[in-house]
Design an enzyme around this catalytic site. Structure first.
Site, PDB file in Angstrom:
ATOM      1  N   SER A  78     -48.423  16.609  49.360  1.00 11.47           N
ATOM      2  CA  SER A  78     -48.387  17.726  50.312  1.00 11.47           C
ATOM      3  C   SER A  78     -47.610  17.374  51.577  1.00 11.47           C
ATOM      4  CB  SER A  78     -49.817  18.108  50.707  1.00 11.47           C
ATOM      5  OG  SER A  78     -50.595  18.349  49.558  1.00 11.47           O
TER       6      SER A  78
ATOM      7  N   THR B  12     -51.567  14.857  44.950  1.00 11.48           N
ATOM      8  CA  THR B  12     -52.956  15.081  44.551  1.00 11.48           C
ATOM      9  C   THR B  12     -53.296  16.569  44.472  1.00 11.48           C
ATOM     10  OG1 THR B  12     -53.557  13.015  45.621  1.00 11.48           O
ATOM     11  CG2 THR B  12     -55.354  14.541  45.148  1.00 11.48           C
ATOM     12  N   CYS B  13     -52.955  17.311  45.507  1.00 14.73           N
ATOM     13  CA  CYS B  13     -53.368  18.715  45.580  1.00 14.73           C
ATOM     14  C   CYS B  13     -52.912  19.488  44.340  1.00 14.73           C
ATOM     15  CB  CYS B  13     -52.791  19.341  46.853  1.00 14.73           C
ATOM     16  SG  CYS B  13     -53.148  21.091  46.971  1.00 14.73           S
TER      17      CYS B  13
ATOM     18  N   CYS C 170     -56.750  20.200  44.625  1.00 13.02           N
ATOM     19  CA  CYS C 170     -57.066  21.599  44.949  1.00 13.02           C
ATOM     20  C   CYS C 170     -56.729  22.594  43.835  1.00 13.02           C
ATOM     21  CB  CYS C 170     -56.291  22.061  46.176  1.00 13.02           C
ATOM     22  SG  CYS C 170     -55.774  20.791  47.327  1.00 13.02           S
TER      23      CYS C 170
ATOM     24  N   LYS D  80     -58.469  22.102  40.352  1.00 15.35           N
ATOM     25  CA  LYS D  80     -59.894  22.301  40.647  1.00 15.35           C
ATOM     26  C   LYS D  80     -60.225  23.792  40.781  1.00 15.35           C
ATOM     27  CE  LYS D  80     -61.152  22.742  44.651  1.00 15.35           C
ATOM     28  NZ  LYS D  80     -61.399  21.928  45.826  1.00 15.35           N
TER      29      LYS D  80
ATOM     30  N   GLY E 116     -72.233  13.283  47.122  1.00 12.28           N
ATOM     31  CA  GLY E 116     -72.793  14.456  47.794  1.00 12.28           C
ATOM     32  C   GLY E 116     -71.747  15.197  48.593  1.00 12.28           C
TER      33      GLY E 116
ATOM     34  N   TYR F  21     -67.823  17.234  49.066  1.00 10.16           N
ATOM     35  CA  TYR F  21     -67.391  18.517  48.504  1.00 10.16           C
ATOM     36  C   TYR F  21     -66.885  18.409  47.066  1.00 10.16           C
ATOM     37  CZ  TYR F  21     -62.324  17.843  49.334  1.00 10.16           C
ATOM     38  OH  TYR F  21     -61.028  17.405  49.283  1.00 10.16           O
TER      39      TYR F  21
ATOM     40  N   GLU G 266     -68.507  20.586  44.059  1.00 13.69           N
ATOM     41  CA  GLU G 266     -67.602  21.514  43.369  1.00 13.69           C
ATOM     42  C   GLU G 266     -67.622  21.254  41.854  1.00 13.69           C
ATOM     43  OE1 GLU G 266     -64.379  22.432  46.927  1.00 13.69           O
ATOM     44  OE2 GLU G 266     -63.886  20.893  45.473  1.00 13.69           O
TER      45      GLU G 266
ATOM     46  N   GLY H 147     -66.238   9.327  47.304  1.00 11.23           N
ATOM     47  CA  GLY H 147     -65.305   9.121  48.403  1.00 11.23           C
ATOM     48  C   GLY H 147     -63.929   8.711  47.930  1.00 11.23           C
TER      49      GLY H 147
ATOM     50  N   HIS I 113     -67.252  48.398  55.922  1.00 12.32           N
ATOM     51  CA  HIS I 113     -68.462  48.664  55.151  1.00 12.32           C
ATOM     52  C   HIS I 113     -68.129  49.238  53.777  1.00 12.32           C
ATOM     53  CE1 HIS I 113     -72.701  49.466  54.629  1.00 12.32           C
ATOM     54  NE2 HIS I 113     -72.401  50.698  54.226  1.00 12.32           N
TER      55      HIS I 113
ATOM     56  N   GLU J 127     -68.999  42.040  56.998  1.00 12.00           N
ATOM     57  CA  GLU J 127     -69.395  42.873  58.133  1.00 12.00           C
ATOM     58  C   GLU J 127     -70.591  42.267  58.874  1.00 12.00           C
ATOM     59  OE1 GLU J 127     -71.210  46.816  57.329  1.00 12.00           O
ATOM     60  OE2 GLU J 127     -71.241  46.225  55.223  1.00 12.00           O
TER      61      GLU J 127
HETATM   62  C1  LIG Z   1     -60.508  16.784  43.353  1.00 11.16           C
HETATM   63  C2  LIG Z   1     -59.878  17.115  44.669  1.00 11.16           C
HETATM   64  C3  LIG Z   1     -59.971  18.393  45.161  1.00 11.16           C
HETATM   65  C4  LIG Z   1     -59.396  18.717  46.375  1.00 11.16           C
HETATM   66  N1  LIG Z   1     -59.515  19.996  46.826  1.00 11.16           N
HETATM   67  C5  LIG Z   1     -58.960  20.350  48.007  1.00 11.16           C
HETATM   68  C6  LIG Z   1     -59.042  21.691  48.466  1.00 11.16           C
HETATM   69  O1  LIG Z   1     -59.638  22.557  47.830  1.00 11.16           O
HETATM   70  N2  LIG Z   1     -58.429  21.997  49.636  1.00 11.16           N
HETATM   71  C7  LIG Z   1     -57.754  21.058  50.383  1.00 11.16           C
HETATM   72  O2  LIG Z   1     -57.202  21.399  51.429  1.00 11.16           O
HETATM   73  N3  LIG Z   1     -57.674  19.774  49.963  1.00 11.16           N
HETATM   74  C8  LIG Z   1     -58.253  19.405  48.803  1.00 11.16           C
HETATM   75  N4  LIG Z   1     -58.147  18.110  48.356  1.00 11.16           N
HETATM   76  C9  LIG Z   1     -57.474  17.109  49.228  1.00 11.16           C
HETATM   77  C10 LIG Z   1     -55.955  17.194  49.103  1.00 11.16           C
HETATM   78  O3  LIG Z   1     -55.590  17.065  47.757  1.00 11.16           O
HETATM   79  C11 LIG Z   1     -55.319  16.104  49.942  1.00 11.16           C
HETATM   80  O4  LIG Z   1     -55.794  16.202  51.261  1.00 11.16           O
HETATM   81  C12 LIG Z   1     -53.794  16.205  49.957  1.00 11.16           C
HETATM   82  O5  LIG Z   1     -53.262  16.165  48.679  1.00 11.16           O
HETATM   83  C13 LIG Z   1     -53.209  15.072  50.812  1.00 11.16           C
HETATM   84  O6  LIG Z   1     -51.814  15.108  50.768  1.00 11.16           O
HETATM   85  P1  LIG Z   1     -50.971  13.794  51.041  1.00 11.16           P
HETATM   86  O7  LIG Z   1     -49.554  14.235  51.176  1.00 11.16           O
HETATM   87  O8  LIG Z   1     -51.561  13.015  52.119  1.00 11.16           O
HETATM   88  O9  LIG Z   1     -51.139  12.901  49.739  1.00 11.16           O
HETATM   89  P2  LIG Z   1     -51.091  13.215  48.182  1.00 11.16           P
HETATM   90  O10 LIG Z   1     -51.018  14.672  47.906  1.00 11.16           O
HETATM   91  O11 LIG Z   1     -52.195  12.440  47.583  1.00 11.16           O
HETATM   92  O12 LIG Z   1     -49.684  12.597  47.727  1.00 11.16           O
HETATM   93  C14 LIG Z   1     -49.442  11.226  47.772  1.00 11.16           C
HETATM   94  C15 LIG Z   1     -48.439  10.897  46.687  1.00 11.16           C
HETATM   95  O13 LIG Z   1     -47.925   9.597  46.905  1.00 11.16           O
HETATM   96  C16 LIG Z   1     -47.717   8.976  45.639  1.00 11.16           C
HETATM   97  N5  LIG Z   1     -47.644   7.521  45.891  1.00 11.16           N
HETATM   98  C17 LIG Z   1     -48.634   6.707  46.340  1.00 11.16           C
HETATM   99  N6  LIG Z   1     -48.152   5.461  46.538  1.00 11.16           N
HETATM  100  C18 LIG Z   1     -46.831   5.484  46.205  1.00 11.16           C
HETATM  101  C19 LIG Z   1     -45.786   4.513  46.217  1.00 11.16           C
HETATM  102  N7  LIG Z   1     -45.993   3.269  46.654  1.00 11.16           N
HETATM  103  N8  LIG Z   1     -44.560   4.894  45.796  1.00 11.16           N
HETATM  104  C20 LIG Z   1     -44.331   6.145  45.374  1.00 11.16           C
HETATM  105  N9  LIG Z   1     -45.273   7.114  45.355  1.00 11.16           N
HETATM  106  C21 LIG Z   1     -46.507   6.786  45.787  1.00 11.16           C
HETATM  107  C22 LIG Z   1     -48.921   9.420  44.823  1.00 11.16           C
HETATM  108  O14 LIG Z   1     -48.674   9.293  43.449  1.00 11.16           O
HETATM  109  C23 LIG Z   1     -49.058  10.868  45.284  1.00 11.16           C
HETATM  110  O15 LIG Z   1     -48.343  11.745  44.442  1.00 11.16           O
HETATM  111  C24 LIG Z   1     -58.694  17.735  47.131  1.00 11.16           C
HETATM  112  C25 LIG Z   1     -58.591  16.442  46.634  1.00 11.16           C
HETATM  113  C26 LIG Z   1     -59.178  16.127  45.423  1.00 11.16           C
HETATM  114  C27 LIG Z   1     -59.063  14.727  44.898  1.00 11.16           C
END
Ligand SMILES: Cc1cc2nc3c(=O)[nH]c(=O)nc-3n(C[C@H](O)[C@H](O)[C@H](O)COP(=O)(O)OP(=O)(O)OC[C@H]3O[C@@H](n4cnc5c(N)ncnc54)[C@H](O)[C@@H]3O)c2cc1C
Length: 460
Positions: free
Chosen positions: A14, A41-42, A47, A50, A177, A179, A183, A263, A437, A442
Site C-alpha cells: 500500500s 498485504t492488503c 483487507c 478478508k 483477541g 481485529y 474477523e 499480532g 429515517h 439516525e
Molecule cells: C488479515 C489482514 C487483514 C487486514 N485488514 C485490514 C483492513 O480491513 N483495513 C485496513 O486498513 N488494513 C487492514 N490490514 C492491514 C493492512 O494490510 C496493512 O496495514 C497494509 O498492507 C500496510 O501496507 P504497507 O505498505 O506498510 O505494507 P504491505 O502492504 O505489507 O507491503 C509490503 C510489501 O513489501 C514486500 N517486501 C518485504 N520485504 C521485502 C524485500 N526485502 N524486498 C522486496 N519486497 C519486500 C512484501 O512482500 C509486501 O508485498 C490487514 C492486514 C491483515 C494481515
C-alpha cells in the site's frame, strides 16, 4: 555499471506503490522491488481477500433471516473451493491492475528481494544486481508473529495460510483477541465451522472501548462462537481425528485447524538496516520523524514497518506525503489523529477517537451518550441481536471526541462520522443534523439524553 535511480522503493504494498507512483509523477526515476506479489498485504492477503470472505460468511444469516420476510429458501449449500477460486481470480486481477498502474506511471518493477548495502546502494538478492539510488524508501510492511514456539507449532497456521486452505475446517480454534482474530472467527462461524476463540486477556479487542468490547463479545457468543479468555494455547498434538489443543487451564479441545492471530511484526529482518545505521523504535518498527525520515537522512520508511497505525489508508497517506515532501517540494506531515477504523466482525464495529476510559482520564469533563437497540431488520427476521452506539463528548467545548458503533454497516457509518470529527463537530452539530429515517445511523443524531458524565477532580 550499476543502474542509477532517484528513488528505490523496497516493497510494492500500500505505502510503497503510492509513494513510487507519486514520486515518478514528480519526475523522479523510480524502481520498486517486490519479493512476493505486487499489491502487498492488503491486496494479496489482508483487507481485500478478508472482506470477500466476510461477504461470503454473511449469506448464512441472510438465508436464515429471509424466512421472516416471507421467503422460502431451499437448504443452502456452500462450496469453499469455489469461494477460494473466485477470490483468487479477483486477487490476480487486482495484482495485475497494481502492476500496470505502476508501469503506466513509468515506475520500474523488479520482482526480487532487495537489501540495503549502504545508504545509496541496493542489492537484488536473486539477480545479484546492484542499484545506485539517491533515496531509499523502506515499505516492507509486516508479517504474522506466532509468538514463542510451542509443542506442535508446525500444525499452526496464520492468516496468510487461512486464505488458502484446501477445505473449510469443521472445527477451528483461533488464538488472539485483536481485529484479525475476531474477523476470522466471524468468517469461519458464518461459513459453518465450529469456532473457539482463545485469548490470554480478559476480553477481546484490547485497546477498544470497554463497552464496545463487551457488546461485541455477547453478539459473537449469541452466534455460537465459543470465547475462552484468560487462557493460552500451550501445545498442539496431531491425533486420529484432528488436532488436540492443550489450553493453559488444562482443558483440551479437538479441532481440525489451529490459527494464531497473535499480532504482527515489522518486516526488517535481513534488510541491512543495522549496518547502515537505521534506528528502530521501542516496538521494533523503524523509527521515523513526522516526515517518515529515518535516522539516515536519505532513507525513509512508511507503513506497517514503522509500526505507527497499521492500516492501509495510513500507509497510503504516509507514502504520498513522503513523495510530496522529498520529490514535490511540499513538506507534508501525516495527521495520525482521529483515524476512523472498522472491524469486520459479525456484527461489524466502527470506531474513531477516544474510548470512554481514555476521555475520562485525559479530559476534565466528559459526557457520554449511548444507546442499544434492536435493528429494524431483526423485528421480522426474529434474530436476537442488538446494535450499540456511543458518543463521547468533551464537556468543556461540546466537541465529539469519540464514537463507537457495533452493528450492521458500522464501518460505513464511521467513515462519515470521521469527516464530522475532522471538522471538529460538536454534539450540538450532531443534534442540529436532520435524521435519515428509517436507518440505524439516525440514532447518532437523535441521542438527546446524556447517559452519564465524568468530572475529574482538580489536583489540590
Ligand atoms: C488479515 C489482514 C487483514 C487486514 N485488514 C485490514 C483492513 O480491513 N483495513 C485496513 O486498513 N488494513 C487492514 N490490514 C492491514 C493492512 O494490510 C496493512 O496495514 C497494509 O498492507 C500496510 O501496507 P504497507 O505498505 O506498510 O505494507 P504491505 O502492504 O505489507 O507491503 C509490503 C510489501 O513489501 C514486500 N517486501 C518485504 N520485504 C521485502 C524485500 N526485502 N524486498 C522486496 N519486497 C519486500 C512484501 O512482500 C509486501 O508485498 C490487514 C492486514 C491483515 C494481515
Amino acid at each position: 555499471m550499476a543502474k542509477d535511480v532517484d528513488l528505490f522503493v523496497i516493497g510494492a504494498g500500500s505505502g510503497g506503490v503510492r509513494a513510487a507512483r507519486i514520486a515518478s509523477g514528480y519526475g523522479a526515476r523510480v524502481m520498486v522491488a517486490e519479493e512476493y506479489r505486487v499489491g502487498g498485504t492488503c491486496v494479496i492477503r489482508g483487507c481485500v481477500p478478508k472482506k470477500l470472505l466476510v461477504y461470503a460468511s454473511r449469506y448464512s444469516e441472510e438465508f436464515e433471516d429471509s424466512a421472516g420476510f416471507g421467503w422460502t429458501v431451499p437448504e443452502p449449500s456452500f462450496s469453499w473451493a469455489k469461494l477460494i477460486a473466485n477470490k483468487d481470480k479477483e486477487i490476480d486481477r487486482l495484482e495485475n491492475a497494481y502492476a500496470s498502474n505502476l508501469e503506466k506511471a513509468k515506475v520500474e518493477i523488479v520482482r526480487d528481494r532487495a537489501v540495503i548495502v549502504d545508504a545509496n546502494t541496493i542489492k537484488l538478492v536473486k539477480s545479484g544486481e546492484t542499484i545506485k539510488t539517491k533515496y531509499i524508501l523502506v515499505a516492507t510492511g509486516g508479517a504474522p508473529s506466532l509468538g514463542k514456539e510451542i509443542e506442535g507449532h508446525e500444525h499452526i497456521i496464520s492468516s496468510n495460510e487461512a486464505f488458502h486452505l484446501t477445505e473449510l475446517p469443521k472445527r477451528i480454534l483461533i488464538q488472539g483477541g485483536g481485529y484479525i482474530a475476531v474477523e476470522f472467527a466471524g468468517i469461519f462461524n458464518g461459513l459453518g465451522s465450529q469456532v473457539t476463540l482463545v485469548y490470554r486477556g480478559d476480553n477481546i479487542l484490547r485497546g477498544f472501548d470497554d463497552e464496545l468490547r463487551a457488546h461485541l463479545r455477547t453478539e459473537m457468543e449469541k452466534r455460537g462462537i465459543k470465547i475462552v479468555t484468560k487462557n493460552i494455547v500451550e501445545g498442539v498434538e496431531k491425533v486420529d481425528h484432528g488436532l488436540c489443543v492443550q489450553l493453559s487451564d488444562h482443558e483440551q479441545i479437538l479441532v481440525d485447524k489451529v490459527m494464531f492471530a497473535t499480532g504482527r511484526r515489522p518486516n526488517i529482518a535481513g534488510l541491512g538496516l543495522e549496518a547502515v545505521g537505521v534506528k528502530l523504535g521501542l516496538t521494533g518498527g523503524i523509527a521515523v520523524d513526522d516526515y517518515s525520515q529515518t535516522s539516515v537522512p536519505n532513507i525513509y520508511a512508511v507503513g506497517d514497518v514503522t509500526d505507527r497505525i497499521n492500516l492501509t489508508p495510513v500507509a497510503i497517506r504516509e507514502g504520498h506525503a513522503f513523495a510530496d515532501t522529498v520529490f514535490g517540494n511540499k513538506p507534508t506531515r501525516v495527521d495520525h489523529s482521529d483515524v476512523p477504523t472498522a472491524v469486520f466482525s459479525e456484527p461489524e464495529c466502527g470506531v474513531i477517537g477516544l474510548t470512554e476510559a481514555q476521555a475520562a482520564s485525559g479530559l476534565p469533563m466528559v459526557d457520554v451518550y449511548k444507546t442499544t437497540f434492536r435493528p429494524m431488520k431483526a423485528t421480522l427476521s426474529g434474530r436476537d441481536t442488538r446494535t450499540f452506539m456511543k458518543l463521547i463528548v468533551d464537556g468543556a467545548n461540546d466537541r465529539i471526541v469519540g464514537c463507537h458503533i457495533v452493528g450492521p454497516d458500522a464501518g460505513e457509518m464511521i467513515q462519515l462520522v470521521g469527516i464530522a470529527m475532522k471538522m471538529k463537530a460538536t454534539k450540538a452539530d450532531f443534534d442540529a443534523t436532520m435524521a435519515v429515517h428509517p436507518t440505524a445511523a439516525e440514532e447518532l443524531v437523535t441521542m438527546r439524553t446524556k447517559s452519564h458524565s465524568h468530572v475529574r477532580q482538580a489536583a489540590e
